[in-house]
Motif scaffolding. Structure first.
Motif, PDB file in Angstrom:
ATOM      1  N   HIS A 189      -0.084   5.096  -7.288  1.00 42.58           N
ATOM      2  CA  HIS A 189      -0.960   5.536  -5.988  1.00 42.58           C
ATOM      3  C   HIS A 189      -0.300   6.797  -5.362  1.00 42.58           C
ATOM      4  O   HIS A 189      -0.937   7.503  -5.142  1.00 42.58           O
ATOM      5  CB  HIS A 189      -1.133   4.551  -5.153  1.00 42.58           C
ATOM      6  CG  HIS A 189      -1.747   3.401  -5.491  1.00 42.58           C
ATOM      7  ND1 HIS A 189      -2.709   3.199  -6.593  1.00 42.58           N
ATOM      8  CD2 HIS A 189      -2.237   2.255  -4.635  1.00 42.58           C
ATOM      9  CE1 HIS A 189      -3.376   2.124  -6.564  1.00 42.58           C
ATOM     10  NE2 HIS A 189      -3.120   1.336  -5.310  1.00 42.58           N
ATOM     11  N   HIS A 190       0.923   6.951  -5.384  1.00 42.17           N
ATOM     12  CA  HIS A 190       1.648   7.826  -4.772  1.00 42.17           C
ATOM     13  C   HIS A 190       1.501   9.159  -5.494  1.00 42.17           C
ATOM     14  O   HIS A 190       1.121  10.327  -5.226  1.00 42.17           O
ATOM     15  CB  HIS A 190       3.082   7.660  -4.553  1.00 42.17           C
ATOM     16  CG  HIS A 190       3.532   6.703  -3.422  1.00 42.17           C
ATOM     17  ND1 HIS A 190       3.154   7.245  -2.102  1.00 42.17           N
ATOM     18  CD2 HIS A 190       4.152   5.560  -3.327  1.00 42.17           C
ATOM     19  CE1 HIS A 190       3.557   6.172  -1.280  1.00 42.17           C
ATOM     20  NE2 HIS A 190       3.890   5.023  -1.974  1.00 42.17           N
ATOM     21  N   ARG A 191       1.576   9.031  -6.952  1.00 40.94           N
ATOM     22  CA  ARG A 191       1.350  10.083  -7.955  1.00 40.94           C
ATOM     23  C   ARG A 191       0.003  10.476  -7.738  1.00 40.94           C
ATOM     24  O   ARG A 191      -0.318  11.870  -7.770  1.00 40.94           O
ATOM     25  CB  ARG A 191       1.714   9.877  -9.392  1.00 40.94           C
ATOM     26  CG  ARG A 191       3.036   9.559  -9.309  1.00 40.94           C
ATOM     27  CD  ARG A 191       3.511   9.397 -11.145  1.00 40.94           C
ATOM     28  NE  ARG A 191       2.876   8.428 -11.828  1.00 40.94           N
ATOM     29  CZ  ARG A 191       3.192   7.120 -11.799  1.00 40.94           C
ATOM     30  NH1 ARG A 191       4.199   6.686 -11.121  1.00 40.94           N
ATOM     31  NH2 ARG A 191       2.303   6.309 -12.690  1.00 40.94           N
ATOM     32  N   TRP A 192      -1.018   9.535  -7.611  1.00 41.95           N
ATOM     33  CA  TRP A 192      -2.415  10.130  -7.421  1.00 41.95           C
ATOM     34  C   TRP A 192      -2.782  10.773  -6.250  1.00 41.95           C
ATOM     35  O   TRP A 192      -3.493  11.520  -6.125  1.00 41.95           O
ATOM     36  CB  TRP A 192      -3.262   8.657  -7.512  1.00 41.95           C
ATOM     37  CG  TRP A 192      -4.626   8.638  -7.800  1.00 41.95           C
ATOM     38  CD1 TRP A 192      -5.581   9.951  -8.233  1.00 41.95           C
ATOM     39  CD2 TRP A 192      -5.899   7.858  -7.319  1.00 41.95           C
ATOM     40  NE1 TRP A 192      -6.784   9.695  -8.226  1.00 41.95           N
ATOM     41  CE2 TRP A 192      -7.047   8.567  -7.476  1.00 41.95           C
ATOM     42  CE3 TRP A 192      -5.747   6.670  -6.604  1.00 41.95           C
ATOM     43  CZ2 TRP A 192      -8.384   7.929  -7.286  1.00 41.95           C
ATOM     44  CZ3 TRP A 192      -6.980   6.082  -6.464  1.00 41.95           C
ATOM     45  CH2 TRP A 192      -8.179   6.727  -6.672  1.00 41.95           C
ATOM     46  N   VAL A 193      -2.311  10.339  -5.138  1.00 34.73           N
ATOM     47  CA  VAL A 193      -2.568  10.815  -3.974  1.00 34.73           C
ATOM     48  C   VAL A 193      -2.135  12.321  -3.838  1.00 34.73           C
ATOM     49  O   VAL A 193      -2.614  13.336  -3.556  1.00 34.73           O
ATOM     50  CB  VAL A 193      -1.504  10.262  -2.816  1.00 34.73           C
ATOM     51  CG1 VAL A 193      -1.219  11.055  -1.597  1.00 34.73           C
ATOM     52  CG2 VAL A 193      -2.140   8.740  -2.270  1.00 34.73           C
ATOM     53  N   SER A 194      -0.871  12.655  -4.603  1.00 36.82           N
ATOM     54  CA  SER A 194      -0.440  14.152  -4.854  1.00 36.82           C
ATOM     55  C   SER A 194      -1.462  14.863  -5.614  1.00 36.82           C
ATOM     56  O   SER A 194      -1.702  15.831  -5.325  1.00 36.82           O
ATOM     57  CB  SER A 194       0.965  14.267  -5.493  1.00 36.82           C
ATOM     58  OG  SER A 194       2.072  13.664  -4.760  1.00 36.82           O
ATOM     59  N   SER A 227       0.649  -1.397   0.065  1.00 36.63           N
ATOM     60  CA  SER A 227       0.063  -0.131  -0.049  1.00 36.63           C
ATOM     61  C   SER A 227       0.746   1.312  -0.187  1.00 36.63           C
ATOM     62  O   SER A 227       2.234   1.355   0.086  1.00 36.63           O
ATOM     63  CB  SER A 227      -0.871  -0.001   1.201  1.00 36.63           C
ATOM     64  OG  SER A 227      -0.210   0.431   2.272  1.00 36.63           O
ATOM     65  N   THR A 228       0.285   2.268  -0.197  1.00 38.98           N
ATOM     66  CA  THR A 228       1.107   3.868  -0.094  1.00 38.98           C
ATOM     67  C   THR A 228       1.625   3.878   1.199  1.00 38.98           C
ATOM     68  O   THR A 228       2.779   4.702   1.692  1.00 38.98           O
ATOM     69  CB  THR A 228      -0.065   4.804  -0.475  1.00 38.98           C
ATOM     70  OG1 THR A 228      -0.945   4.629   0.580  1.00 38.98           O
ATOM     71  CG2 THR A 228      -0.448   4.952  -1.632  1.00 38.98           C
ATOM     72  N   GLU A 229       1.224   2.969   2.323  1.00 45.41           N
ATOM     73  CA  GLU A 229       1.816   3.061   3.495  1.00 45.41           C
ATOM     74  C   GLU A 229       2.854   2.019   3.859  1.00 45.41           C
ATOM     75  O   GLU A 229       3.043   1.533   5.169  1.00 45.41           O
ATOM     76  CB  GLU A 229       0.880   3.400   4.731  1.00 45.41           C
ATOM     77  CG  GLU A 229      -0.026   4.728   4.629  1.00 45.41           C
ATOM     78  CD  GLU A 229      -0.832   5.076   5.797  1.00 45.41           C
ATOM     79  OE1 GLU A 229      -0.843   4.164   6.725  1.00 45.41           O
ATOM     80  OE2 GLU A 229      -1.409   6.156   5.577  1.00 45.41           O
ATOM     81  N   GLY A 230       3.204   1.320   3.146  1.00 46.50           N
ATOM     82  CA  GLY A 230       4.171   0.144   3.045  1.00 46.50           C
ATOM     83  C   GLY A 230       3.170  -1.303   3.004  1.00 46.50           C
ATOM     84  O   GLY A 230       1.947  -0.977   2.889  1.00 46.50           O
ATOM     85  N   PRO A 231       3.785  -2.313   3.312  1.00 43.39           N
ATOM     86  CA  PRO A 231       2.838  -3.566   3.381  1.00 43.39           C
ATOM     87  C   PRO A 231       1.657  -3.501   4.451  1.00 43.39           C
ATOM     88  O   PRO A 231       2.088  -2.799   5.593  1.00 43.39           O
ATOM     89  CB  PRO A 231       3.992  -4.639   3.851  1.00 43.39           C
ATOM     90  CG  PRO A 231       5.500  -4.035   3.437  1.00 43.39           C
ATOM     91  CD  PRO A 231       5.090  -2.535   3.744  1.00 43.39           C
ATOM     92  N   ILE A 232       0.742  -3.882   4.172  1.00 44.41           N
ATOM     93  CA  ILE A 232      -0.561  -3.992   5.051  1.00 44.41           C
ATOM     94  C   ILE A 232      -0.676  -5.455   5.284  1.00 44.41           C
ATOM     95  O   ILE A 232      -1.171  -6.263   4.427  1.00 44.41           O
ATOM     96  CB  ILE A 232      -1.771  -3.089   4.448  1.00 44.41           C
ATOM     97  CG1 ILE A 232      -1.441  -1.748   4.272  1.00 44.41           C
ATOM     98  CG2 ILE A 232      -3.003  -3.491   5.224  1.00 44.41           C
ATOM     99  CD1 ILE A 232      -1.414  -0.865   5.492  1.00 44.41           C
TER     100      ILE A 232
END
Length: 103
Positions: free
Chosen positions: A78-83, A17-22
């Motif tokens: 996802h990281h680009r999308w979050v921005s 995930s965007t926060e690492g492994p979940i």
């Protein structure tokens, strides 16, 4: 095919995930959870939904509820999308987005 109903315990899983492994059950702990999915990153409706959800962080917290999203694209996207969400929706995405690139 197994059916989940309200109140059922969702299956555990581990995914990037965007926060690492979940690890879902570990991440959720003893809180309620909202898991919502989106067909792809950068879709206009999904962008506004994630932005609105981020703005409701305090409301979810008062209800002992964590939010997590799922989209079929890889974490890098996802990281680009979050921005993009943060910029276009005037918010800060404050929950993980799970990658499901292999569906």
């Amino acid at each position: 095919m197994a059916t989940l109903r309200l109140g059922d315990i969702a299956p555990d899983f581990e995914q990037l995930s965007t926060e690492g492994p979940i690890r879902f059950h570990e991440w959720l702990g003893d809180q309620w959870g909202v898991l919502f999915s989106h067909p792809a990153d950068f879709t206009p409706v999904c962008t506004t939904e994630l932005g609105t959800t981020a703005k409701l962080k305090e409301d979810f917290a008062r209800r002992n509820t964590k939010v997590i999203a799922l989209s079929v694209d890889p974490v890098e996207s996802h990281h680009r999308w979050v921005s993009d969400i943060n910029d276009t929706q005037n918010t800060e995405v404050n929950f993980p987005i799970i990658a499901d690139a292999d569906r």
